[in-house]
Design an enzyme around this catalytic site. Structure first.
Site, PDB file in Angstrom:
ATOM      1  N   HIS A 177      81.922  47.079  77.400  1.00 17.26           N
ATOM      2  CA  HIS A 177      82.869  47.502  76.295  1.00 17.26           C
ATOM      3  C   HIS A 177      82.707  46.861  75.279  1.00 17.26           C
ATOM      4  O   HIS A 177      82.852  45.452  75.427  1.00 17.26           O
ATOM      5  CB  HIS A 177      84.325  47.783  76.804  1.00 17.26           C
ATOM      6  CG  HIS A 177      85.136  48.630  75.862  1.00 17.26           C
ATOM      7  ND1 HIS A 177      85.691  48.148  75.101  1.00 17.26           N
ATOM      8  CD2 HIS A 177      85.269  50.087  75.671  1.00 17.26           C
ATOM      9  CE1 HIS A 177      86.445  48.698  73.985  1.00 17.26           C
ATOM     10  NE2 HIS A 177      86.084  49.920  74.626  1.00 17.26           N
TER      11      HIS A 177
ATOM     12  N   GLU B   8      79.817  53.897  71.512  1.00 13.27           N
ATOM     13  CA  GLU B   8      80.823  53.789  70.579  1.00 13.27           C
ATOM     14  C   GLU B   8      80.488  52.738  69.576  1.00 13.27           C
ATOM     15  O   GLU B   8      80.585  51.582  69.824  1.00 13.27           O
ATOM     16  CB  GLU B   8      81.839  52.893  71.960  1.00 13.27           C
ATOM     17  CG  GLU B   8      82.276  53.801  72.907  1.00 13.27           C
ATOM     18  CD  GLU B   8      83.773  53.548  73.403  1.00 13.27           C
ATOM     19  OE1 GLU B   8      84.292  54.357  73.438  1.00 13.27           O
ATOM     20  OE2 GLU B   8      83.756  52.312  73.744  1.00 13.27           O
TER      21      GLU B   8
HETATM   22  P1  PGA Z   1      89.867  54.549  70.902  1.00 13.87           P
HETATM   23  O1  PGA Z   1      89.038  53.600  71.955  1.00 13.87           O
HETATM   24  O2  PGA Z   1      89.817  56.055  71.435  1.00 13.87           O
HETATM   25  O3  PGA Z   1      91.181  54.085  70.685  1.00 13.87           O
HETATM   26  O4  PGA Z   1      89.045  54.433  69.534  1.00 13.87           O
HETATM   27  C1  PGA Z   1      87.904  53.968  72.560  1.00 13.87           C
HETATM   28  C2  PGA Z   1      87.455  52.848  73.414  1.00 13.87           C
HETATM   29  O5  PGA Z   1      87.701  51.953  73.296  1.00 13.87           O
HETATM   30  O6  PGA Z   1      86.709  53.031  74.500  1.00 13.87           O
END
Ligand code: PGA
Length: 252
Positions: free
Chosen positions: A97, A169
């Protein structure tokens, strides 16, 4: 049946055992199982057992850890191993992550070791990749995503990558309220898919999108067939809001 979808909640450093039990009690009646939809909750380590118990009656729901050490045991103060996470009730692990990479200095080599160990233990890894704003503005999105994929996937034979799941992401979209447009997301999803193909990995590895997803933008993101589900932080913390997102209609 429509294409399978994964909805993954990343609770980060929120919700202890009592809050998880309360969440499940409110969430479950609002989100009955749907054919082809799997739900994951990546919860704090101390919450894994309570969450696994609270969702035990729902085979479509899995509980995951947000980070693990790659060694099975040893003198690693403050870390948890995959066997410990599994014993507590986790069947999936979030790996790489961006908060691990950027706030805690996790390297691509470490991400690769965690992925290898998770697959060897038979748990489901959810590998996260994504570029920062500076990298995007510098035209380096593709090279960064490919480098992160290489760091994680190069050490592993393609036929050993089952049951890999990937999440794109973009770091600039996480927790900022600024999500990628569906076109931005699809472009990187295609790049990831091409890289997997080149590696000879099976074609149906799910690729999720994450970063400021909410119940409104979920509809347009899931309308794109390249997006196999969502990884959601902030908007997964309230049972009512998360139930709305996991019920998002998929227009095929
Ligand atoms: P968020 O986080 O939906 O609050 O932007 C996503 C994540 O960090 O997996």
């Amino acid at each position: 049946m429509s294409r399978p979808l994964i909805f993954a909640a990343n609770w980060k450093m929120h919700h202890g055992p009592a809050a998880a039990r309360d969440f499940a009690e409110r969430f479950l009646p609002l989100a009955p199982p749907v054919d082809g939809r799997t739900l994951w909750f990546f919860v704090p380590d101390v919450t894994i057992t309570a969450a696994a118990e609270a969702f035990a009656g729902r085979p479509d729901v899995g509980i995951g850890a947000q980070n693990v050490h790659w060694e099975g045991k040893g003198a690693y103060t403050g870390e948890i191993s995959i066997p410990l996470a599994e014993e507590a009730g986790a069947s999936a692990i979030l790996i790489g992550h961006s908060e691990r990479r950027h706030l805690f200095g996790e390297t691509e080599e470490q991400t690769g070791r965690k992925l290898t160990a998770t697959l060897a233990a038979g748990l489901t890894p959810l590998l996260c990749v994504g570029e920062t704003m500076a990298e995007r503005e510098g035209g380096r999105t593709e090279s960064i995503v490919l480098r992160q994929l290489a760091g994680a996937l190069d050490p592993i034979d393609a036929d050993r990558l089952e049951p890999l799941v990937i999440a794109y992401e973009p770091v600039w979209a996480i927790g900022t309220g600024r999500n990628a447009t569906p076109d931005d997301a699809v472009q990187v999803h295609r790049l990831i898919r091409m890289d997997l193909l080149r590696r000879g990995v099976r074609a149906d590895v799910p690729v999720l999108y994450g970063g400021s997803v909410n119940s409104r933008n979920a509809v347009e993101l899931l309308a794109r067939r390249e997006i196999d589900g969502l990884l959601v932080g902030g908007a997964s913390l309230e049972p009512e809001g998360w139930a709305e997102i996991v019920r998002t209609p998929r227009s095929e």
